[in-house]
Design an enzyme around this catalytic site. Structure first.
Site, PDB file in Angstrom:
ATOM      1  N   LYS A 217       0.866  -1.183   0.000  1.00  0.00           N
ATOM      2  CA  LYS A 217       0.000   0.000   0.000  1.00  0.00           C
ATOM      3  C   LYS A 217       0.898   1.227   0.000  1.00  0.00           C
ATOM      4  CE  LYS A 217      -3.581   2.406   2.668  1.00  0.00           C
ATOM      5  NZ  LYS A 217      -4.471   2.348   3.849  1.00  0.00           N
ATOM      6  N   LYS A 270      -2.146  -1.646  -3.688  1.00  0.00           N
ATOM      7  CA  LYS A 270      -3.010  -0.459  -3.650  1.00  0.00           C
ATOM      8  C   LYS A 270      -2.142   0.793  -3.685  1.00  0.00           C
ATOM      9  CE  LYS A 270      -6.212   1.959  -0.534  1.00  0.00           C
ATOM     10  NZ  LYS A 270      -6.823   1.981   0.808  1.00  0.00           N
TER      11      LYS A 270
END
Length: 347
Positions: A217, A270
């Site tokens: 992320k 992400k």
């Protein structure tokens, strides 16, 4: 031009130019719509879609989110009318994000696992209304802490990973106990996958609840609409000390390998579109794991804005972006386009 739509008429036989080798001519392999579809190693299906939804602690709420067109915050009493039509169209899974508006936040995010809080109430409601829907819960503290960060701080203002991971594990376990099929920690604290896995196993949920890790992320500029929706912007500083630097390919690879070793069942990258290379790396590093990508709020908002400006067709660009993630190796896509895809995939 799609030559497959041109009526067939007999034509003279032409010899291919002699300078073409037999391996140089590729167009014969995708000259028909069906043969074009065969070129994909994997194609998008409804079961690959997971719909992110925002649940507030106002039971009858339906509040549109201006920066996230077509999305809203929902109260638990509105879930039947909201999700019912989507389930009939083939919705298979959702991921829940809590948006507490009327709780007393503190430094350790105590409201996160409140049994009367929005996420746990929504899990129970959805399990009752739609027993076949797969329910994932985002696990983080930022929506529930007084400071808006994803972990617990030391007195000097730095993140204290050990109590942070322990607290995240407590929240994840509470969601599993409420009936979540999957817990998905997005906090990026070191050691939280191991802590959650241990908590699930020790409490009898090791084989009853999936652990999906936001392994790679990144500290991206694409989270703005989400933070508007969830009210999760930090009250000071930023999250660059625990989310990955956008240039950190090596760190992303190390994080993926670590989370696999600590017991993650699904690996996630992400955001998605700017990090297709990392998705491809994750496919290599976690060959035996399902691989998820989150098409985050800013990605979604950009595609919608471009279509509204006439830059391209919305449907065409939505498919192009998501299919790029699948091409890179994903088997699961978290996207706000899920409702549209449920219609488009039937066309």
């Amino acid at each position: 031009m799609d030559i497959s739509s041109v009526p067939h008429t007999p034509s003279p036989v032409y010899a291919e130019p002699t300078f073409y080798s037999s391996s140089s001519v590729l167009q014969g392999g995708y000259q028909h719509p069906l043969s074009r579809s065969w070129q994909a190693q994997r194609t998008l299906t409804k079961s690959m879609l997971m719909y992110p939804i925002f649940i507030t602690d106002e039971p009858d709420a339906h509040v549109e989110i201006p920066s996230l067109p077509g999305q809203a915050r929902w109260g638990v009493n509105k879930l039947e009318e909201f999700l019912g039509p989507l389930v009939k169209k083939g919705l298979r899974s959702v991921i829940l994000f809590g948006v507490p508006l009327h709780c007393e936040k503190d430094e350790r995010g105590s409201p996160a696992d409140d049994p009367n809080g929005p996420v746990i109430q929504a899990v129970r409601k959805i399990r009752t209304l739609f027993p076949d829907i797969y329910i994932a819960c985002d696990v983080c503290l930022c929506e529930y802490t007084s400071h808006g960060h994803c972990g617990v701080f030391r007195p000097d203002g730095s993140i204290d990973n050990t109590p942070s991971a322990a607290r995240i594990a407590e929240v994840a376990l509470s969601y599993a106990r409420a009936g979540a099929h999957c817990v998905a920690p997005s906090d990026m604290m070191d050691g939280r996958i191991k802590a959650i896995k241990r908590a699930l196993i020790d409490n009898g949920f090791g084989n009853r609840c999936t652990l999906m890790s936001y392994s790679a992320k990144f500290a991206s500029a694409l989270y703005g609409p989400f933070r508007d929706a969830a009210g999760s912007a930090p009250s000071f500083g930023d999250r660059k000390c625990y989310q990955l630097p956008p240039t950190a390919k090596g760190l992303a690879r190390r994080a993926i390998k670590r989370d696999v070793a600590e017991g993650a069942d699904i690996i996630m990258v992400k955001p998605a579109l700017p990090y297709l290379d990392v998705i491809q790396d994750a496919k290599e590093l976690a060959q035996d794991h399902p691989l998820a990508a989150y098409q985050v709020s800013g990605e979604y908002a950009m595609v919608v804005a471009g279509a509204r400006a006439g830059v391209y067709d919305l449907r065409t660009m939505a498919f192009e972006t998501v299919e790029s993630m699948i091409r890179a190796g994903c088997t699961l896509i978290l996207t706000y386009f899920t409702p549209q895809f449920l219609d488009w995939l039937d066309e």
